[in-house]
Design a protein around this motif. Sequence first.
Motif, PDB file in Angstrom:
ATOM      1  N   ILE A 214       0.835  -1.209   0.000  1.00  0.00           N
ATOM      2  CA  ILE A 214       0.000   0.000   0.000  1.00  0.00           C
ATOM      3  C   ILE A 214       0.865   1.252   0.000  1.00  0.00           C
ATOM      4  O   ILE A 214       0.580   2.224  -0.718  1.00  0.00           O
ATOM      5  CB  ILE A 214      -0.945   0.014   1.224  1.00  0.00           C
ATOM      6  CG1 ILE A 214      -2.013  -1.063   1.069  1.00  0.00           C
ATOM      7  CG2 ILE A 214      -1.618   1.376   1.383  1.00  0.00           C
ATOM      8  CD1 ILE A 214      -2.990  -1.137   2.225  1.00  0.00           C
ATOM      9  N   PHE A 215       1.937   1.244   0.791  1.00  0.00           N
ATOM     10  CA  PHE A 215       2.800   2.413   0.898  1.00  0.00           C
ATOM     11  C   PHE A 215       3.498   2.698  -0.426  1.00  0.00           C
ATOM     12  O   PHE A 215       3.623   3.861  -0.841  1.00  0.00           O
ATOM     13  CB  PHE A 215       3.831   2.191   2.008  1.00  0.00           C
ATOM     14  CG  PHE A 215       4.548   3.457   2.422  1.00  0.00           C
ATOM     15  CD1 PHE A 215       3.857   4.494   3.045  1.00  0.00           C
ATOM     16  CD2 PHE A 215       5.904   3.625   2.178  1.00  0.00           C
ATOM     17  CE1 PHE A 215       4.509   5.660   3.423  1.00  0.00           C
ATOM     18  CE2 PHE A 215       6.557   4.786   2.551  1.00  0.00           C
ATOM     19  CZ  PHE A 215       5.853   5.813   3.177  1.00  0.00           C
ATOM     20  N   ALA A 216       3.953   1.636  -1.115  1.00  0.00           N
ATOM     21  CA  ALA A 216       4.616   1.806  -2.415  1.00  0.00           C
ATOM     22  C   ALA A 216       3.644   2.399  -3.435  1.00  0.00           C
ATOM     23  O   ALA A 216       3.999   3.319  -4.187  1.00  0.00           O
ATOM     24  CB  ALA A 216       5.162   0.472  -2.902  1.00  0.00           C
ATOM     25  N   LEU A 217       2.416   1.882  -3.471  1.00  0.00           N
ATOM     26  CA  LEU A 217       1.414   2.405  -4.405  1.00  0.00           C
ATOM     27  C   LEU A 217       1.025   3.839  -4.036  1.00  0.00           C
ATOM     28  O   LEU A 217       0.805   4.678  -4.920  1.00  0.00           O
ATOM     29  CB  LEU A 217       0.170   1.501  -4.396  1.00  0.00           C
ATOM     30  CG  LEU A 217       0.361   0.104  -4.994  1.00  0.00           C
ATOM     31  CD1 LEU A 217      -0.900  -0.726  -4.788  1.00  0.00           C
ATOM     32  CD2 LEU A 217       0.709   0.189  -6.479  1.00  0.00           C
ATOM     33  N   TYR A 218       0.958   4.115  -2.745  1.00  0.00           N
ATOM     34  CA  TYR A 218       0.626   5.471  -2.289  1.00  0.00           C
ATOM     35  C   TYR A 218       1.689   6.471  -2.728  1.00  0.00           C
ATOM     36  O   TYR A 218       1.372   7.557  -3.245  1.00  0.00           O
ATOM     37  CB  TYR A 218       0.481   5.482  -0.769  1.00  0.00           C
ATOM     38  CG  TYR A 218       0.508   6.863  -0.169  1.00  0.00           C
ATOM     39  CD1 TYR A 218      -0.504   7.793  -0.439  1.00  0.00           C
ATOM     40  CD2 TYR A 218       1.557   7.258   0.660  1.00  0.00           C
ATOM     41  CE1 TYR A 218      -0.475   9.058   0.110  1.00  0.00           C
ATOM     42  CE2 TYR A 218       1.596   8.524   1.206  1.00  0.00           C
ATOM     43  CZ  TYR A 218       0.589   9.422   0.923  1.00  0.00           C
ATOM     44  OH  TYR A 218       0.622  10.688   1.460  1.00  0.00           O
ATOM     45  N   LEU A 219       2.960   6.121  -2.552  1.00  0.00           N
ATOM     46  CA  LEU A 219       4.043   7.029  -2.936  1.00  0.00           C
ATOM     47  C   LEU A 219       4.020   7.301  -4.436  1.00  0.00           C
ATOM     48  O   LEU A 219       4.218   8.441  -4.865  1.00  0.00           O
ATOM     49  CB  LEU A 219       5.396   6.438  -2.531  1.00  0.00           C
ATOM     50  CG  LEU A 219       5.722   6.412  -1.040  1.00  0.00           C
ATOM     51  CD1 LEU A 219       7.080   5.764  -0.810  1.00  0.00           C
ATOM     52  CD2 LEU A 219       5.694   7.830  -0.461  1.00  0.00           C
ATOM     53  N   TYR A 220       3.767   6.257  -5.237  1.00  0.00           N
ATOM     54  CA  TYR A 220       3.717   6.464  -6.685  1.00  0.00           C
ATOM     55  C   TYR A 220       2.570   7.401  -7.046  1.00  0.00           C
ATOM     56  O   TYR A 220       2.748   8.350  -7.833  1.00  0.00           O
ATOM     57  CB  TYR A 220       3.551   5.140  -7.431  1.00  0.00           C
ATOM     58  CG  TYR A 220       3.347   5.359  -8.919  1.00  0.00           C
ATOM     59  CD1 TYR A 220       4.439   5.543  -9.762  1.00  0.00           C
ATOM     60  CD2 TYR A 220       2.061   5.468  -9.467  1.00  0.00           C
ATOM     61  CE1 TYR A 220       4.261   5.799 -11.112  1.00  0.00           C
ATOM     62  CE2 TYR A 220       1.881   5.735 -10.817  1.00  0.00           C
ATOM     63  CZ  TYR A 220       2.974   5.893 -11.632  1.00  0.00           C
ATOM     64  OH  TYR A 220       2.797   6.179 -12.960  1.00  0.00           O
ATOM     65  N   ASN A 221       1.384   7.129  -6.509  1.00  0.00           N
ATOM     66  CA  ASN A 221       0.216   7.939  -6.860  1.00  0.00           C
ATOM     67  C   ASN A 221       0.295   9.344  -6.268  1.00  0.00           C
ATOM     68  O   ASN A 221      -0.313  10.277  -6.805  1.00  0.00           O
ATOM     69  CB  ASN A 221      -1.069   7.237  -6.390  1.00  0.00           C
ATOM     70  CG  ASN A 221      -1.448   6.072  -7.278  1.00  0.00           C
ATOM     71  OD1 ASN A 221      -2.047   6.231  -8.331  1.00  0.00           O
ATOM     72  ND2 ASN A 221      -1.080   4.863  -6.844  1.00  0.00           N
TER      73      ASN A 221
END
Length: 269
Positions: free
Chosen positions: A88-95
């Motif tokens: 979730i954190f990786a996807l959050y940082l990208y978005n």
Amino acid sequence: MLKKRVISAIIGILLLIFLVFSGSLPFFLTVSVIVSLAVREYNRMLNIESKTLKSIISVAAVLIVFNVYLISNDFNYLPSGIIFFIIIFALYLYNLNNYQEENFIKNISHQLFSVIYIGGGLSFAVFLRDLNQGPFFATSALWLVLIATWLTDSGAYFVGKKYGKTPMAPVISPNKTVAGAVGGILTTALFIILAALFFEVLNIYYFIFAFTFPVIAILGDLFESCVKRSFGVKDTGTIIPGHGGILDRFDSFIFTAPFTYYFIILLLG
């Protein structure tokens, strides 16, 4: 079309037999490749062009499979909560870095769903291959799911083609019929009951499992049909001649694998 399906199925079965019996590590690598290809198909439906985002989603899905491999082989592994947080954190940082105000929640939801649906669902293939509990040993649990899922699909296809008239879900998938569903359910139920009788383990739980399993397989197939319809595509890919894409081939398995694993752990084992 039927000839292509049969040839592809024979080649796939022979290759699968080799890979399943080659060992836990080679099988984990095989599942990881399948997961990566399935994620690629899903990314294509999402029209994702960013190589960075494609890599994040693919690595995240494979990470789930890798953690399952560690768990099933009694190695040190990360708690599921930590894996979930990392993804979730990786996807959050990208978005966050590519912020789109109107589509932020939609984008991250679609991306997270692909990781859970594909990586989470297919990771149970590793669990099942290495499962040793009750009457299930070596790779028998995995073969049970693979054969029963294939029988449900084949039974529904052939019975539906010959006797099918009434659509089961006309809006979602017009080609699937009530007769086909009944054919798939009865074919698989008979196989599971006969297998349980042969191994002298038949009881009320196996009987329930025999009729529930094909229903779960059909629901998995319909679920993928819903996903494809929402994206406006007929097949998720063309990698398997006569069968379509990876997701087209493993849509039912993504549902039946976790269902069977927990049914064995809680009741059949």
